[in-house]
Design an enzyme around this catalytic site. Structure first.
Site, PDB file in Angstrom:
ATOM      1  N   GLU A  32       0.830  -1.203   0.000  1.00  9.79           N
ATOM      2  CA  GLU A  32       0.000   0.000   0.000  1.00  9.79           C
ATOM      3  C   GLU A  32       0.867   1.256   0.000  1.00  9.79           C
ATOM      4  O   GLU A  32       1.948   1.272   0.576  1.00  9.79           O
ATOM      5  CB  GLU A  32      -0.901   0.001   1.243  1.00  9.79           C
ATOM      6  CG  GLU A  32      -1.687  -1.288   1.397  1.00  9.79           C
ATOM      7  CD  GLU A  32      -2.388  -1.422   2.754  1.00  9.79           C
ATOM      8  OE1 GLU A  32      -2.610  -0.397   3.419  1.00  9.79           O
ATOM      9  OE2 GLU A  32      -2.691  -2.564   3.148  1.00  9.79           O
ATOM     10  N   GLU A  34      -9.887   5.655   2.994  1.00 16.25           N
ATOM     11  CA  GLU A  34     -10.233   4.855   4.175  1.00 16.25           C
ATOM     12  C   GLU A  34     -10.218   5.767   5.392  1.00 16.25           C
ATOM     13  O   GLU A  34      -9.336   6.623   5.521  1.00 16.25           O
ATOM     14  CB  GLU A  34      -9.217   3.719   4.364  1.00 16.25           C
ATOM     15  CG  GLU A  34      -9.426   2.900   5.634  1.00 16.25           C
ATOM     16  CD  GLU A  34      -8.349   1.831   5.835  1.00 16.25           C
ATOM     17  OE1 GLU A  34      -8.433   1.119   6.856  1.00 16.25           O
ATOM     18  OE2 GLU A  34      -7.426   1.718   4.997  1.00 16.25           O
TER      19      GLU A  34
END
Length: 421
Positions: A225, A336
């Site tokens: 990520e 997120e």
């Protein structure tokens, strides 16, 4: 002598009993802050492990200390499998379609003149060293434990599958993403604008990133990520920061943010993982975006990361992973947040700009020029781009495509509002 008061203070996974005298400072909290001499020793040992001796130190205007550490002394080489590792100073190949010439030099031409990190105002690291954000005692003390410092909570990855509803929204994590699945992927790229979302509680965060995923969403998930985040718990402030993350067991024992464990090998002397990005975008104002490319070197097999135009930051050695040793099975792009619902209602922690996608350019946050890397090492438009959000009234996502931006989407939202109580 005044009245004596006792209070419970939550710290590092437990509670401390604090003794107060009326009108005086705490008598015991300062001494008990570490909980025990053993815990103090553990914190100190961890700091010594993370903070390698620098050849130069730079004080950033945001309070960070950036250490210029010799490339061969970085935290990655604490890993037992990397003791005799020969550092790869450049990838064998970039994906086709990124540069005219596929074979890359050690210093690609056309590097951006402006590097959007605050610490550069006060100096830079020399060749042969890498910039490492120094971990401070307070950084570790904010974590639930020394062991969990620098790690995400379990299962914090978005799961856009109706087949597994029991896994959705665990730990209060919420997402607004676009994704592709059903093929073998060897990399992903996007350009995303950078914001400074407001965070309600210090144990919440807001981030925007790319996920490269392999395996199931159970205990064996592999993930690489990268993106930007605001995380008061991790960094001690509300600044927007560049970050990376990896795990090979669904965020359990392996992996971490940035360089906070052994794993990612950095080769670039300009960009510091976890350092503040500046400037950031403004509502109805100038927009600032960053480009991130992650791809698998077809020759060596390592996963490389490039930031902006030409800053090849480093790589995740392929042995760190199981499924990602070969390829990724899903790519996700998007936002997120953590919704802790601490006051009995949805958090007002913002995702992206804090505005819904329909507001469009200069108001909403975006990912543009979304691409994947195929098995022939070519950058391609994603096929069958899907979207996913747990609660579209809180945070939403809308896709589109045109000649300039290719495949893109706007995403984000304010969290708590009249339709998201």
């Amino acid at each position: 002598m005044g009245a004596v008061h006792f209070s419970l203070v939550k710290f590092n996974g437990g509670f401390l009993v604090c003794l107060w005298l009326w009108g005086m400072l705490s008598l015991s909290c300062a001494a008990a802050r570490y909980g025990s001499s053993r815990q103090k020793f553990e914190v100190k040992k961890h700091l010594n492990r993370l903070n390698k001796p620098p050849v130069k130190t730079i004080q950033s205007p945001d309070g960070d200390i950036i250490d210029c550490v010799p490339i061969s002394k970085q935290p990655a080489f604490d890993h037992p499998f990397l003791k005799d590792h020969k550092i790869q100073m450049r990838p064998s190949y970039h994906p086709e379609g990124l540069f005219d010439d596929n074979k890359v030099s050690a210093k690609p031409e056309g590097k951006e003149t402006h590097i959007p990190q605050l610490w550069h105002r006060y100096g830079k690291c020399t060749e042969g060293t890498i910039p490492v954000r120094r971990t401070k005692e307070d950084d570790v003390l904010r974590a639930s434990s020394v062991k969990r410092y620098g790690k995400k909570k379990h299962r914090s990855v978005p799961i856009p599958k109706s087949a597994e509803p029991d896994l959705i929204n665990q730990n209060g994590h919420q997402h607004a993403i676009a994704y592709v699945e059903g093929d073998k992927y060897y990399g992903a790229k996007a350009t995303l604008n950078v914001w400074e979302p407001k965070i309600q509680n210090t144990n919440e965060f807001s981030l925007s990133q790319i996920w490269l995923l392999g395996g199931s969403f159970g205990q064996d998930l592999n993930s690489i990520e990268a993106g930007w985040q605001v995380s008061p718990d991790l960094y001690g402030d509300n600044n927007t920061r560049l970050f990376t993350y990896w795990t090979s067991d669904a965020y359990q024992a392996t992996g971490c943010y940035n360089l906070l464990c052994s794993g990612f090998i950095q080769i670039d002397s300009d960009i510091a993982m976890g350092a503040s990005i500046s400037p950031v975008s403004g509502y109805r104002n100038s927009q600032y975006d960053i480009s991130i490319l992650i791809w698998k070197d077809p020759k060596e097999g390592h996963w490389w990361m490039q930031f902006g135009n030409g800053y090849v930051l480093g790589y995740w050695p392929s042995f760190l992973f199981s499924y990602l040793t070969e390829s990724a099975s899903m790519i996700e792009w998007g936002g997120e947040v953590v919704n802790s619902q601490s006051e009995g209602h949805h958090t007002w922690t913002q995702m992206g700009s804090g505005h819904f996608p329909e507001e469009g350019f200069s108001k909403a946050s975006y990912f543009r020029n979304i691409q994947v890397v195929d098995g022939s090492n070519n950058l391609k438009a994603p096929k069958g781009l899907g979207t996913f959000t747990e609660k579209s009234n809180c945070y939403d996502v809308q896709t589109g495509s045109n000649d300039d931006w290719g495949h893109y989407f706007y995403y984000g939202g304010p969290g708590k509002n009249k339709n998201c109580p």
